[in-house]
Design a protein around this motif. Structure first.
Motif, PDB file in Angstrom:
ATOM      1  N   PHE A  77      60.269   9.760 -63.148  1.00 37.78           N
ATOM      2  CA  PHE A  77      59.827   8.469 -62.507  1.00 37.78           C
ATOM      3  C   PHE A  77      58.594   9.031 -61.783  1.00 37.78           C
ATOM      4  O   PHE A  77      58.170  10.113 -61.323  1.00 37.78           O
ATOM      5  N   HIS A  78      57.829   7.826 -61.435  1.00 39.93           N
ATOM      6  CA  HIS A  78      56.537   8.063 -60.477  1.00 39.93           C
ATOM      7  C   HIS A  78      56.998   7.912 -59.123  1.00 39.93           C
ATOM      8  O   HIS A  78      57.674   6.523 -58.708  1.00 39.93           O
ATOM      9  N   ILE A  79      56.721   8.580 -58.242  1.00 33.20           N
ATOM     10  CA  ILE A  79      57.100   8.661 -56.798  1.00 33.20           C
ATOM     11  C   ILE A  79      56.012   8.163 -56.027  1.00 33.20           C
ATOM     12  O   ILE A  79      54.863   8.646 -55.956  1.00 33.20           O
ATOM     13  N   PRO A  80      56.007   6.926 -55.123  1.00 35.57           N
ATOM     14  CA  PRO A  80      54.813   6.685 -54.417  1.00 35.57           C
ATOM     15  C   PRO A  80      54.917   6.909 -52.858  1.00 35.57           C
ATOM     16  O   PRO A  80      55.908   7.645 -52.365  1.00 35.57           O
ATOM     17  N   GLY A  81      53.697   7.078 -52.216  1.00 35.67           N
ATOM     18  CA  GLY A  81      53.514   7.665 -50.933  1.00 35.67           C
ATOM     19  C   GLY A  81      52.112   6.920 -50.263  1.00 35.67           C
ATOM     20  O   GLY A  81      51.434   6.386 -50.979  1.00 35.67           O
ATOM     21  N   ILE A  82      52.117   7.259 -49.025  1.00 34.75           N
ATOM     22  CA  ILE A  82      51.028   6.364 -48.252  1.00 34.75           C
ATOM     23  C   ILE A  82      50.595   7.147 -47.106  1.00 34.75           C
ATOM     24  O   ILE A  82      51.224   7.554 -46.376  1.00 34.75           O
ATOM     25  N   TYR A  83      49.370   6.798 -46.729  1.00 35.07           N
ATOM     26  CA  TYR A  83      48.562   7.474 -45.710  1.00 35.07           C
ATOM     27  C   TYR A  83      47.733   6.575 -45.173  1.00 35.07           C
ATOM     28  O   TYR A  83      47.041   5.919 -45.603  1.00 35.07           O
ATOM     29  N   PHE A  84      47.912   6.422 -43.832  1.00 36.45           N
ATOM     30  CA  PHE A  84      47.135   5.425 -43.045  1.00 36.45           C
ATOM     31  C   PHE A  84      46.300   6.242 -41.853  1.00 36.45           C
ATOM     32  O   PHE A  84      46.589   7.270 -41.292  1.00 36.45           O
ATOM     33  N   TYR A  85      44.947   5.928 -42.055  1.00 35.72           N
ATOM     34  CA  TYR A  85      43.876   6.883 -41.028  1.00 35.72           C
ATOM     35  C   TYR A  85      42.865   5.675 -40.240  1.00 35.72           C
ATOM     36  O   TYR A  85      42.807   4.697 -40.784  1.00 35.72           O
ATOM     37  N   ARG A  86      42.805   6.141 -38.942  1.00 34.39           N
ATOM     38  CA  ARG A  86      41.898   5.261 -38.341  1.00 34.39           C
ATOM     39  C   ARG A  86      40.611   5.856 -38.415  1.00 34.39           C
ATOM     40  O   ARG A  86      40.138   6.949 -38.761  1.00 34.39           O
ATOM     41  N   LYS A  87      39.515   4.960 -38.061  1.00 31.59           N
ATOM     42  CA  LYS A  87      38.100   5.294 -37.862  1.00 31.59           C
ATOM     43  C   LYS A  87      37.791   6.435 -37.109  1.00 31.59           C
ATOM     44  O   LYS A  87      38.511   6.468 -35.872  1.00 31.59           O
ATOM     45  N   ASP A  88      37.061   7.560 -37.419  1.00 34.07           N
ATOM     46  CA  ASP A  88      36.947   8.660 -36.587  1.00 34.07           C
ATOM     47  C   ASP A  88      35.789   8.388 -35.675  1.00 34.07           C
ATOM     48  O   ASP A  88      34.613   8.088 -36.099  1.00 34.07           O
ATOM     49  N   GLU A  89      35.922   8.231 -34.287  1.00 31.45           N
ATOM     50  CA  GLU A  89      34.795   8.161 -33.418  1.00 31.45           C
ATOM     51  C   GLU A  89      34.075   9.218 -32.854  1.00 31.45           C
ATOM     52  O   GLU A  89      33.428   9.306 -31.836  1.00 31.45           O
ATOM     53  N   SER A  90      34.759  10.455 -33.495  1.00 30.76           N
ATOM     54  CA  SER A  90      34.368  11.540 -32.702  1.00 30.76           C
ATOM     55  C   SER A  90      32.754  11.988 -32.993  1.00 30.76           C
ATOM     56  O   SER A  90      32.077  11.441 -34.020  1.00 30.76           O
ATOM     57  N   THR A  91      32.085  12.732 -32.162  1.00 31.20           N
ATOM     58  CA  THR A  91      30.966  13.212 -32.533  1.00 31.20           C
ATOM     59  C   THR A  91      30.533  14.108 -33.786  1.00 31.20           C
ATOM     60  O   THR A  91      29.616  14.109 -34.433  1.00 31.20           O
ATOM     61  N   SER A  92      31.558  14.859 -34.058  1.00 27.02           N
ATOM     62  CA  SER A  92      31.720  15.610 -35.103  1.00 27.02           C
ATOM     63  C   SER A  92      31.406  14.926 -36.581  1.00 27.02           C
ATOM     64  O   SER A  92      30.781  15.273 -37.477  1.00 27.02           O
ATOM     65  N   LEU A 111      47.960   8.552 -59.400  1.00 25.34           N
ATOM     66  CA  LEU A 111      47.128   7.215 -59.169  1.00 25.34           C
ATOM     67  C   LEU A 111      47.038   7.151 -57.810  1.00 25.34           C
ATOM     68  O   LEU A 111      47.860   7.260 -57.050  1.00 25.34           O
ATOM     69  N   ILE A 112      45.718   7.017 -57.454  1.00 26.42           N
ATOM     70  CA  ILE A 112      45.340   7.150 -55.872  1.00 26.42           C
ATOM     71  C   ILE A 112      44.502   5.696 -55.917  1.00 26.42           C
ATOM     72  O   ILE A 112      43.448   5.537 -56.475  1.00 26.42           O
ATOM     73  N   GLN A 113      44.832   4.881 -54.784  1.00 28.13           N
ATOM     74  CA  GLN A 113      44.177   3.855 -54.426  1.00 28.13           C
ATOM     75  C   GLN A 113      43.670   4.006 -52.869  1.00 28.13           C
ATOM     76  O   GLN A 113      44.360   4.445 -51.987  1.00 28.13           O
ATOM     77  N   VAL A 114      42.110   3.942 -52.666  1.00 26.56           N
ATOM     78  CA  VAL A 114      41.838   3.970 -51.352  1.00 26.56           C
ATOM     79  C   VAL A 114      41.253   2.402 -51.112  1.00 26.56           C
ATOM     80  O   VAL A 114      40.394   2.092 -51.629  1.00 26.56           O
ATOM     81  N   THR A 115      41.862   2.320 -49.807  1.00 21.23           N
ATOM     82  CA  THR A 115      41.330   0.716 -49.403  1.00 21.23           C
ATOM     83  C   THR A 115      41.022   0.873 -48.113  1.00 21.23           C
ATOM     84  O   THR A 115      41.475   1.253 -46.823  1.00 21.23           O
ATOM     85  N   ARG A 116      39.714   0.415 -48.080  1.00 19.57           N
ATOM     86  CA  ARG A 116      38.800   0.412 -46.595  1.00 19.57           C
ATOM     87  C   ARG A 116      39.296  -0.853 -45.769  1.00 19.57           C
ATOM     88  O   ARG A 116      39.592  -1.922 -46.321  1.00 19.57           O
ATOM     89  N   PHE A 150      41.193   3.327 -42.892  1.00 24.92           N
ATOM     90  CA  PHE A 150      41.400   3.155 -44.462  1.00 24.92           C
ATOM     91  C   PHE A 150      42.890   3.586 -44.577  1.00 24.92           C
ATOM     92  O   PHE A 150      43.407   4.414 -43.922  1.00 24.92           O
ATOM     93  N   ILE A 151      43.396   3.281 -45.903  1.00 24.31           N
ATOM     94  CA  ILE A 151      44.786   3.552 -46.225  1.00 24.31           C
ATOM     95  C   ILE A 151      44.520   4.242 -47.656  1.00 24.31           C
ATOM     96  O   ILE A 151      43.733   3.861 -48.526  1.00 24.31           O
ATOM     97  N   VAL A 152      45.208   5.565 -48.143  1.00 25.09           N
ATOM     98  CA  VAL A 152      45.422   6.078 -49.269  1.00 25.09           C
ATOM     99  C   VAL A 152      46.810   6.088 -49.727  1.00 25.09           C
ATOM    100  O   VAL A 152      47.605   6.607 -49.149  1.00 25.09           O
ATOM    101  N   ALA A 153      46.858   5.200 -50.763  1.00 27.12           N
ATOM    102  CA  ALA A 153      48.184   5.105 -51.209  1.00 27.12           C
ATOM    103  C   ALA A 153      48.141   5.818 -52.741  1.00 27.12           C
ATOM    104  O   ALA A 153      47.328   5.836 -53.459  1.00 27.12           O
ATOM    105  N   LEU A 154      49.279   6.360 -53.021  1.00 28.08           N
ATOM    106  CA  LEU A 154      49.377   7.255 -54.242  1.00 28.08           C
ATOM    107  C   LEU A 154      50.603   7.263 -54.987  1.00 28.08           C
ATOM    108  O   LEU A 154      51.806   6.461 -54.430  1.00 28.08           O
TER     109      LEU A 154
END
Length: 487
Positions: A47-62, A160-165, A171-175
């Motif tokens: 079967f296909h197993i889903p997962g999800i990652y949530f990220y904040r905007k990076d405010e760093s100088t780098s 399958l990977i979806q990147v949602t701004r 943004f969110i990376v769901a796969l």
């Protein structure tokens, strides 16, 4: 772009996505067939197993030095293409060999067709999702689009990977990945490699290792261990563990936080006392949840109940499986008792059962499982009367970094009524711990919360287990120590 609306605890937003596309390896890759192992291609992993990652905007100088506000969609899409040069089997398609001695054997046809990628935008900020990002995520069908015809076993994309701004710059990376090709450790290894390339590396630090023959059946196959997880039949006794429900609205979804204080409180119930120092957090928590859940479901005392622990067996081999091996290297050992024995005995009884099940997993055990798959036609592990637990606290999910820092949340998207995950989590007070999502019928969830809270708020007397089935097991506070209603 297609548009759709979704809500999370009253939050309504729109997701606009572009037409799904195939991302192919950035360079030519070998055209070949690669057999899966006999651990990979068992029925329970098809079967296909889903997962999800949530990220904040990076405010760093780098980030500014690296080019300012980069587009996560473009960065991740390009990184996937480059990473697929090393992980080219992901760009292929599964085929099934004709039945024979090995029966229903799966292999990857390395066609280079690519993985599915979806670009999307949502008119919502990360903060609007609330302080506690925990499964279930009701918006998953918008954040992880089920591309029609993509979720089959054969001749379908393996990833399958979806990147949602998000409106805030996060943004969110769901796969979703085909579980037969890799386990959690394997997909995390791949995603970390994508992150390295996304951050500007020319190569990846861990080279992928296929070598699925390391977990293939012996010739001739020989089942040498007892594998109750693949029992052909679990006899039904009077009543059922979970009664039939009309729909998901009959179910309660909650997540529970266990920090140092909560785990220490539960550990005090482990009897005999010397066992308290021998058992791990996983052992204590699993034993407690199994017992509280069983009491809450009110089965007949004679009913058989099972706990199944997913074990990463990479280190069980001598020598260990190679660093970079990304195939399935997991086992499903199970402990069995009756509901009456589980709930009448002190918590140490359940702890010992959990510890014994885990210790059963050895190199010989894994080879015996592979042989069993060939002999019995790749059966599904038994789910009847079973509570399945998967520990993700050491999987490194949150360490996947595409250049915007570590994920705010990384892990499963949901859980079933018979399973749960242990997810690393930091609460709003900054305390690190474990979040455990559970799904139970509403009345059973109420009883579960009372039983758990009684243990968290009480001093052990070692007779707390003297409960009776068919009635409320204890009277306690009406609210849990730390619970979130995620529905």
């Amino acid at each position: 772009m297609a548009a759709s609306s979704s809500s999370v605890a009253g939050l309504v937003f729109t997701v606009r996505r572009k037409t799904p596309e195939l991302v192919t390896p950035a360079k030519p890759t070998p055209r070949e067939y690669k057999l899966l192992s006999d651990i990979d291609d068992q029925e329970g992993l098809r079967f296909h197993i889903p997962g999800i990652y949530f990220y904040r905007k990076d405010e760093s100088t780098s980030m500014e030095a690296a080019g300012g506000d980069r587009d996560p969609v473009k960065v991740i899409r390009e990184a996937i293409a480059k990473t697929l040069v090393w992980y080219y089997p992901f760009a292929g398609r599964l085929r099934e060999l004709e039945s024979g001695a090995a029966g229903r054997k799966l292999m990857v046809d390395c066609t280079g067709e690519g993985v599915l990628f979806v670009e999307a935008d949502a008119d919502v900020t990360l903060d609007q999702f609330g302080d506690a990002l925990q499964p279930p995520f009701p918006c998953l069908d918008k954040l992880l689009y089920d591309v029609p015809g993509s979720n089959g076993l054969l001749d379908c994309p393996l990833l399958l990977i979806q990147v949602t701004r998000l409106r805030c710059g996060g943004f969110i990376v769901a796969l979703r990945n085909n579980h037969t090709v890799c386990d959690v450790a394997g997909i995390v290894q791949f995603m970390k490699a994508v992150g390295e390339i996304a951050r500007g590396a020319d190569s990846i630090s861990v080279q992928p290792v296929w070598q699925r023959e390391l977990l293939s059946a012996r010739d001739p196959p020989n089942v040498t261990c007892t594998h109750h997880e693949y029992d052909d039949l679990v006899l039904d006794t009077k009543g059922t563990i979970i009664p039939p429900l009309q729909d998901d609205h009959d179910m309660a979804h909650r997540s529970f936080f266990f920090g140092h204080k909560q785990v220490s409180a539960l550990r005090k119930f482990v009897n005999p006392p010397h066992l308290q120092h021998k058992c791990s957090t996983f052992d204590v928590l699993t034993a407690c949840l199994w017992r509280c859940r069983t009491i809450a479901l009110q089965p007949n005392p004679e009913d058989e109940v099972r706990i199944m622990c997913i074990v990463n067996a990479r280190g069980k081999f001598n020598p260990p499986l190679p660093v970079g091996y990304y195939g399935n290297a997991i086992a499903y050992p199970v402990a069995i008792t009756t509901a009456g024995e589980l709930c009448r005995n002190p918590l140490g009884y359940a702890v010992e059962l959990v510890r014994k099940a885990k210790s059963d997993v050895t190199e010989e055990y894994m080879r015996s499982v592979a042989d069993l798959m060939v002999i019995k036609g790749r059966p599904h592990f038994t789910v009847a009367r079973t509570f399945l637990v998967s520990d993700l606290t050491r999987a490194g999910l949150r360490d996947v970094d595409f250049g915007w820092g570590k994920a705010v949340y990384a892990g499963p998207t949901h859980r079933g009524v018979g399973s749960t995950f242990y997810i690393p989590f930091t609460n709003k007070e900054g305390e690190s711990g474990i979040v455990v999502p559970l799904k139970l019928p509403g009345p059973a969830m109420d009883r579960f919360m009372i039983q758990l809270e009684t243990m968290l708020d009480s001093q052990p007397t070692y007779n707390i287990a003297k409960t009776s089935f068919g009635s409320t097991v204890s009277q306690g506070l009406s609210e849990p120590v730390y619970a979130h209603l995620n529905c």
